[in-house]
Motif scaffolding. Structure first.
Motif, PDB file in Angstrom:
ATOM      1  N   THR A  61       7.742   6.844 -24.221  1.00 28.11           N
ATOM      2  CA  THR A  61       7.050   5.593 -23.919  1.00 28.11           C
ATOM      3  C   THR A  61       8.048   4.561 -23.429  1.00 28.11           C
ATOM      4  OG1 THR A  61       5.330   6.020 -25.559  1.00 28.11           O
ATOM      5  CG2 THR A  61       5.610   3.753 -24.828  1.00 28.11           C
ATOM      6  N   GLY A  62       7.693   3.907 -22.348  1.00 25.33           N
ATOM      7  CA  GLY A  62       8.520   2.839 -21.801  1.00 25.33           C
ATOM      8  C   GLY A  62       7.642   1.718 -21.291  1.00 25.33           C
ATOM      9  N   PHE A  63       8.285   0.681 -20.821  1.00 26.81           N
ATOM     10  CA  PHE A  63       7.564  -0.501 -20.361  1.00 26.81           C
ATOM     11  C   PHE A  63       8.061  -0.889 -18.982  1.00 26.81           C
ATOM     12  CE2 PHE A  63       7.445  -0.461 -24.916  1.00 26.81           C
ATOM     13  CZ  PHE A  63       6.162  -0.864 -25.238  1.00 26.81           C
ATOM     14  N   GLY A  64       7.168  -1.413 -18.182  1.00 27.88           N
ATOM     15  CA  GLY A  64       7.539  -1.857 -16.842  1.00 27.88           C
ATOM     16  C   GLY A  64       6.487  -2.773 -16.262  1.00 27.88           C
ATOM     17  N   GLN A  65       6.836  -3.405 -15.170  1.00 32.31           N
ATOM     18  CA  GLN A  65       5.951  -4.358 -14.503  1.00 32.31           C
ATOM     19  C   GLN A  65       5.368  -3.726 -13.252  1.00 32.31           C
ATOM     20  OE1 GLN A  65       7.816  -8.100 -13.798  1.00 32.31           O
ATOM     21  NE2 GLN A  65       5.960  -9.122 -13.154  1.00 32.31           N
ATOM     22  N   ALA A  66       4.056  -3.790 -13.145  1.00 30.22           N
ATOM     23  CA  ALA A  66       3.381  -3.199 -11.985  1.00 30.22           C
ATOM     24  C   ALA A  66       3.789  -3.948 -10.714  1.00 30.22           C
ATOM     25  CB  ALA A  66       1.870  -3.258 -12.167  1.00 30.22           C
ATOM     26  N   ARG A  67       3.986  -3.169  -9.655  1.00 31.05           N
ATOM     27  CA  ARG A  67       4.343  -3.759  -8.368  1.00 31.05           C
ATOM     28  C   ARG A  67       3.610  -3.005  -7.271  1.00 31.05           C
ATOM     29  NH1 ARG A  67      10.526  -1.358  -8.143  1.00 31.05           N
ATOM     30  NH2 ARG A  67       9.957   0.753  -7.463  1.00 31.05           N
ATOM     31  N   ALA A  68       3.351  -3.694  -6.180  1.00 27.87           N
ATOM     32  CA  ALA A  68       2.654  -3.079  -5.053  1.00 27.87           C
ATOM     33  C   ALA A  68       3.603  -2.173  -4.284  1.00 27.87           C
ATOM     34  CB  ALA A  68       2.089  -4.152  -4.127  1.00 27.87           C
ATOM     35  N   ASP A  69       3.045  -1.072  -3.806  1.00 25.35           N
ATOM     36  CA  ASP A  69       3.841  -0.144  -3.006  1.00 25.35           C
ATOM     37  C   ASP A  69       4.194  -0.749  -1.652  1.00 25.35           C
ATOM     38  OD1 ASP A  69       5.135   2.155  -2.294  1.00 25.35           O
ATOM     39  OD2 ASP A  69       3.344   3.162  -1.583  1.00 25.35           O
ATOM     40  N   ARG A  70       3.298  -1.589  -1.126  1.00 26.15           N
ATOM     41  CA  ARG A  70       3.546  -2.233   0.173  1.00 26.15           C
ATOM     42  C   ARG A  70       3.383  -3.738   0.034  1.00 26.15           C
ATOM     43  NH1 ARG A  70       0.261   0.367   5.017  1.00 26.15           N
ATOM     44  NH2 ARG A  70      -1.481   0.239   3.538  1.00 26.15           N
ATOM     45  N   ARG A  71       4.379  -4.457   0.511  1.00 28.32           N
ATOM     46  CA  ARG A  71       4.366  -5.923   0.528  1.00 28.32           C
ATOM     47  C   ARG A  71       4.989  -6.357   1.843  1.00 28.32           C
ATOM     48  NH1 ARG A  71       4.872 -10.589  -2.716  1.00 28.32           N
ATOM     49  NH2 ARG A  71       4.122  -9.402  -4.492  1.00 28.32           N
ATOM     50  N   VAL A  72       4.262  -7.141   2.616  1.00 24.97           N
ATOM     51  CA  VAL A  72       4.717  -7.545   3.942  1.00 24.97           C
ATOM     52  C   VAL A  72       4.766  -9.061   4.009  1.00 24.97           C
ATOM     53  CG1 VAL A  72       4.224  -7.510   6.406  1.00 24.97           C
ATOM     54  CG2 VAL A  72       3.804  -5.470   5.041  1.00 24.97           C
ATOM     55  N   LEU A 349      -6.021  -3.344 -12.637  1.00 28.10           N
ATOM     56  CA  LEU A 349      -4.562  -3.365 -12.718  1.00 28.10           C
ATOM     57  C   LEU A 349      -4.045  -4.064 -11.468  1.00 28.10           C
ATOM     58  CD1 LEU A 349      -1.827  -2.497 -13.899  1.00 28.10           C
ATOM     59  CD2 LEU A 349      -2.085  -0.355 -12.658  1.00 28.10           C
ATOM     60  N   VAL A 350      -3.295  -5.132 -11.659  1.00 27.76           N
ATOM     61  CA  VAL A 350      -2.807  -5.916 -10.529  1.00 27.76           C
ATOM     62  C   VAL A 350      -1.301  -6.062 -10.632  1.00 27.76           C
ATOM     63  CG1 VAL A 350      -4.977  -7.175 -10.311  1.00 27.76           C
ATOM     64  CG2 VAL A 350      -3.153  -8.122 -11.713  1.00 27.76           C
ATOM     65  N   GLU A 351      -0.716  -6.418  -9.519  1.00 22.33           N
ATOM     66  CA  GLU A 351       0.730  -6.586  -9.453  1.00 22.33           C
ATOM     67  C   GLU A 351       1.181  -7.665 -10.434  1.00 22.33           C
ATOM     68  OE1 GLU A 351       3.975  -6.841  -5.896  1.00 22.33           O
ATOM     69  OE2 GLU A 351       2.399  -8.339  -5.906  1.00 22.33           O
ATOM     70  N   GLY A 352       2.277  -7.372 -11.133  1.00 25.79           N
ATOM     71  CA  GLY A 352       2.848  -8.324 -12.071  1.00 25.79           C
ATOM     72  C   GLY A 352       2.492  -8.056 -13.513  1.00 25.79           C
ATOM     73  N   MET A 353       1.480  -7.216 -13.786  1.00 29.71           N
ATOM     74  CA  MET A 353       1.113  -6.925 -15.170  1.00 29.71           C
ATOM     75  C   MET A 353       2.222  -6.127 -15.857  1.00 29.71           C
ATOM     76  SD  MET A 353      -2.913  -5.992 -15.368  1.00 29.71           S
ATOM     77  CE  MET A 353      -4.172  -7.259 -15.311  1.00 29.71           C
ATOM     78  N   PHE A 354       2.541  -6.519 -17.082  1.00 31.28           N
ATOM     79  CA  PHE A 354       3.530  -5.796 -17.871  1.00 31.28           C
ATOM     80  C   PHE A 354       2.801  -4.726 -18.657  1.00 31.28           C
ATOM     81  CE2 PHE A 354       6.645  -5.286 -21.356  1.00 31.28           C
ATOM     82  CZ  PHE A 354       7.751  -5.019 -20.588  1.00 31.28           C
ATOM     83  N   CYS A 355       3.187  -3.480 -18.446  1.00 30.19           N
ATOM     84  CA  CYS A 355       2.429  -2.346 -18.967  1.00 30.19           C
ATOM     85  C   CYS A 355       3.304  -1.418 -19.797  1.00 30.19           C
ATOM     86  CB  CYS A 355       1.796  -1.546 -17.820  1.00 30.19           C
ATOM     87  SG  CYS A 355       0.626  -2.485 -16.828  1.00 30.19           S
ATOM     88  N   GLN A 356       2.626  -0.700 -20.683  1.00 28.01           N
ATOM     89  CA  GLN A 356       3.234   0.386 -21.448  1.00 28.01           C
ATOM     90  C   GLN A 356       2.821   1.703 -20.817  1.00 28.01           C
ATOM     91  OE1 GLN A 356       2.565   0.411 -25.765  1.00 28.01           O
ATOM     92  NE2 GLN A 356       1.969   2.543 -25.592  1.00 28.01           N
TER      93      GLN A 356
END
Length: 471
Positions: A61-72, A349-356
């Motif tokens: 189990t780890g934690f991370g912040q969701a990010r978009a695969d594409r950002r322009v 689920l949106v970009e920036g959410m801190f998830c487990q």
């Protein structure tokens, strides 16, 4: 007389003391001994679990912040005044692919296109005229060469008449020679002109190429006055308005994010990855990790981990951080979700959410699963043998949230306390309430925790007092 009196008094004192002793002995003999209370050892009531070896799939189990695969980040490529903005160009709104985000006043660029097109047409006409002139000179040189040949023959004939036959005047020969020289000069002039045509045509071709490039650049600049969405995405940032002057030096006009494909980088302890995930070096590139098996993972929002969750898959290893000694794996989540268990939440689920992120690892066989509360501060557990508590040193293979996996120190069928009680001595008599293992693990699964690897515990093998809470 005095001596007799002293002797009598001494005898009386002795008799009084002796009589008192006799009376005390008689009274002591008459006293009944107090009743003796029967000593009964007190039993403690405890909850315990009968353990058997299992084959368990480990869970990292780890934690991370969701990010978009594409950002322009869209930046104006031409300068001008904004004359049109998409009606939905607001932060948080979605805009479809190829729709116009904003337009810059195109009039200057339309004029530049017309000017470049006119310059190109002029060069095309100039090249056509040069080609026609070359064709005409090629015909003229054929005539000039024929004229030169006739003039040379006339000259030779007059020279024969003058110098050999002496029947003609020298003036006629001079006239013939002059005509021949003029014809020769015309041929030379035409030959020189024809020799220059290739260079002139190459120069015109270069000018035409440059003119076409200028026209193409002008058309491209005109197209760039209209900025469109490269994909369907969410507006994350907007810094333009109608009437605003913009240009290529502008840092950022619009930021568009593709939420349809999200990923979460998760740092995991390097040792945990090496031990529990199927990660190897690439066969042709031993200095980096091979592709991860795309096994399913469970993603939980840390604000509501038991309710808001999604399914995903391992995608790749992104990097190794030498400072924290962690391996950053990437879990990818794409919409629509692929029906993994548990069912996807209606909450997005949106970009920036801190998830487990829960990642299934390798299976380990022959281990005993216990609640984390069963292990004391010294790394020992309490077993029950003949209704008495005994401390037992064990080896913990892995901590996983509220549970531990033990691979050494226990035997099949042993009874292990599920919690560490208060202070008692080793060998305390207990009454045991056996707990159903399935109920215990179901309760643990209903309350998702954050499995975090624990550091190794140095066990103290010396006798100790046990902390047991009396009922």
């Amino acid at each position: 007389m005095r001596i007799r009196s002293v002797i009598v008094r001494a005898v009386l004192v002795v008799l009084l003391i002796g009589g008192g002793a006799v009376v005390m002995n008689r009274l002591a003999a008459l006293r009944k001994p107090p009743p003796q209370a029967e000593t009964v050892e007190r039993r403690l009531r405890v909850e315990a679990l009968r353990v058997d070896p299992l084959t368990v799939r480990t869970l990292l189990t780890g934690f991370g912040q969701a990010r978009a695969d594409r950002r322009v980040e869209l930046i104006p490529q031409v300068a001008g005044r904004i004359i049109e903005v998409h009606p939905d160009l607001d932060v948080g709104r979605y805009i479809d692919r190829d729709e116009t985000l904003f337009r810059i006043d195109p009039r200057d660029y339309e004029a530049a296109v017309e000017q470049a097109r006119a310059a190109l047409d002029s060069l095309d006409a100039q090249k056509a005229r040069l080609a026609q002139a070359r064709e005409n000179d090629q015909r003229r040189i054929e005539i000039a060469r024929r004229t030169l040949e006739l003039a040379r023959r006339d000259f030779e004939r007059f020279r024969q008449l003058v110098e050999v036959d002496r029947v003609e005047s020298p003036a006629r020969m001079d006239q013939a020679e002059t005509a021949m020289n003029q014809a020769r000069e015309q041929v030379v002039a035409l030959e020189n002109a024809l020799a220059l045509y290739p260079a002139q045509l190459r120069d015109l071709d270069a000018q035409l190429q440059s003119a076409r490039a200028r026209l193409e650049q002008a058309r491209l600049d005109l197209e760039r006055t209209r900025v469109t969405a490269p994909f369907t995405g969410r507006v994350d940032r907007k810094s333009i308005e109608i009437g605003q002057l913009v240009g290529p030096s502008m840092a950022n006009a619009v930021t568009l994010v593709d939420d349809a494909s999200l990923e979460i980088p998760v740092p995991l302890e390097g040792g945990e990855v090496a031990r529990w995930l199927d990660v190897q070096a690439l066969p042709d590139q031993p200095t980096w990790f091979s592709r991860l098996e795309g096994r399913p993972v469970v993603i939980r929002w840390t604000e509501q981990p038991d309710r808001v969750q999604w399914a995903g898959r391992l995608d790749r290893i992104e990097r190794f951080d030498p400072q924290t000694r962690t391996v950053h794996v990437v879990a990818r989540v794409t919409r629509p979700l692929d029906g993994q268990s548990p069912a996807p939440s209606d909450f997005p689920l949106v970009e920036g959410m801190f998830c487990q992120v829960e990642i299934p690892g390798r299976e380990v066989a022959g281990v005993y699963r216990l609640p984390r509360s069963a292990v004391g501060p010294d790394g020992n557990v309490l077993i029950v043998n003949d209704s008495r508590i005994h401390s037992r040193a064990v080896h913990i293979a892995r901590y996983e949230g509220d549970t531990v996996l033990i691979d050494d120190g226990l035997q099949p069928g042993q009874i292990v306390l599920t919690t560490q009680p208060g202070i008692v001595l080793d060998g305390t008599l207990v009454d045991v309430d056996l707990v159903d293992p399935q109920t215990l693990w179901d309760d643990a699964a209903a309350s998702p925790g954050a499995p975090v690897p624990a550091p190794p515990i140095e066990r103290d093998e010396r006798p100790r007092e046990l902390e047991v809470t009396a009922p």
